[in-house]
Scaffold this motif. Structure first.
Motif, short mmCIF file in Angstrom:
data_model
loop_
_atom_site.label_atom_id
_atom_site.label_comp_id
_atom_site.label_asym_id
_atom_site.label_seq_id
_atom_site.Cartn_x
_atom_site.Cartn_y
_atom_site.Cartn_z
N ALA A 1 5.26 5.23 3.34
CA ALA A 1 4.73 5.85 2.13
C ALA A 1 4.12 7.22 2.45
CB ALA A 1 3.68 4.95 1.48
N VAL A 2 3.44 7.31 3.57
CA VAL A 2 2.82 8.59 3.96
C VAL A 2 3.91 9.64 4.18
CG1 VAL A 2 1.49 9.77 5.76
CG2 VAL A 2 0.77 7.52 4.96
N ASN B 1 3.20 0.96 6.24
CA ASN B 1 2.48 1.97 5.47
C ASN B 1 2.80 3.41 5.91
OD1 ASN B 1 0.31 -0.56 5.65
ND2 ASN B 1 0.76 0.25 3.63
N SER C 1 6.91 9.65 2.98
CA SER C 1 7.58 9.92 1.72
C SER C 1 6.73 10.84 0.83
CB SER C 1 7.87 8.59 1.03
OG SER C 1 8.38 8.81 -0.26
N ALA D 1 0.82 -1.21 0.00
CA ALA D 1 0.00 0.00 0.00
C ALA D 1 0.85 1.26 0.00
CB ALA D 1 -0.92 -0.01 1.22
N VAL E 1 3.94 6.42 -4.37
CA VAL E 1 5.30 6.93 -4.25
C VAL E 1 5.98 6.92 -5.62
CG1 VAL E 1 7.59 6.43 -3.26
CG2 VAL E 1 5.56 6.27 -1.81
#
Lengths: 148, 110
Positions: free
Chosen positions: B58-59, B55, B61, A19, A24
């Motif tokens: 990703a946040v 997860n 980044s 996820a 990204v």
């Protein structure tokens, strides 16, 4: 600026390990293309929430992104349960997420409101037991900040 | 203030992202709901959370956050660590609760 880019990304439902990876990846590509930072931030949120929705609810889906000098268009199309009541799904705080999804910090009912907030044009269609289709368009010219 | 000064003052344990410790912190956000953090954090913020799964990387980044502080002495999961190392996202651990660490952070960052 001569922006032109188009690509599709497949997403497997239920695969929380991945996820955010597509988001990204897309952000990096757009960054390299020279998309302005304020736009990048909005695209990142719209793509991320779309990706999380597909992983959380659908069997599988595709995110299609197209960049032109005028707009960034994002389509998120999935095969899955669909949404019974779209009006409710668009309301902040409403969610049908399972406990497992919520424990990870997803499913707070903020996904679609976040997408709407980041898109200049937003459209959603859904058919129960078939799937959901989101269309998000972000203008590259003027209006560069989030709407809130 | 940069990350290394914050880590030193608040006695944070650095678990990854050593190469990014000179990054300046412009503010902070606290939250365990990822969509909330996506919507309301800003570039350069430090993020305080109890979520330790991958997860969060990703946040951080996507939002170009300065780093992540995990509260209550919880280490990141193994795959979180791998991903954060690959993405160059600094992660710290504090023994304090979110309330206590934010109280201390607020006086030095804002």
């Amino acid at each position: 600026m001569n922006l032109s880019y188009e690509n599709s990304f497949e997403i497997q439902g239920g695969n929380f390990k991945k996820a955010g990876d597509i988001s990204v990846q897309i952000k990096k590509v757009l960054q390299n293309l020279g998309v302005p930072r304020a736009i990048l931030r909005r695209v990142a949120i719209a793509v991320y929430e779309s990706e999380i929705n597909i992983i959380s609810y659908a069997n599988k889906g595709i995110i299609h992104i197209q960049v032109s000098p005028e707009t960034v268009s994002i389509e998120a199309e999935d095969e899955g349960p669909g949404i019974e009541n779209i009006e409710l799904a668009m309301r902040a705080g409403y969610s049908t997420a399972t406990d497992k999804i919520r424990e990870m910090g997803f499913g707070a009912g903020m996904g679609i409101p976040n997408i709407i907030n980041c898109s200049d044009t937003f459209n959603i269609t859904s058919e129960v037991n078939k799937g959901t289709h989101l269309t998000m368009i972000i203008q590259l010219t003027n209006n560069q900040e989030e709407k809130n | 203030m940069d990350l290394s000064s914050i880590a030193e003052k608040l006695n944070l344990r650095i678990v990854c992202g050593h190469q990014k410790l000179s990054v300046q912190v412009t503010g902070g956000y606290v939250g365990d709901l990822l969509s909330d953090v996506m919507a309301n954090s800003r570039e350069g913020y430090i993020w305080i959370t109890r979520q330790t799964h991958q997860n969060i990387v990703a946040v951080a980044s996507l939002k170009e956050l300065a780093g992540i502080i995990l509260v209550n002495g919880k280490d990141p999961e193994e795959d979180t660590l791998e991903k954060a190392t690959a993405e160059g996202i600094p992660i710290f651990v504090t023994e304090l609760s979110a309330f206590d660490i934010v109280g201390e952070l607020y006086t030095i960052v804002s």
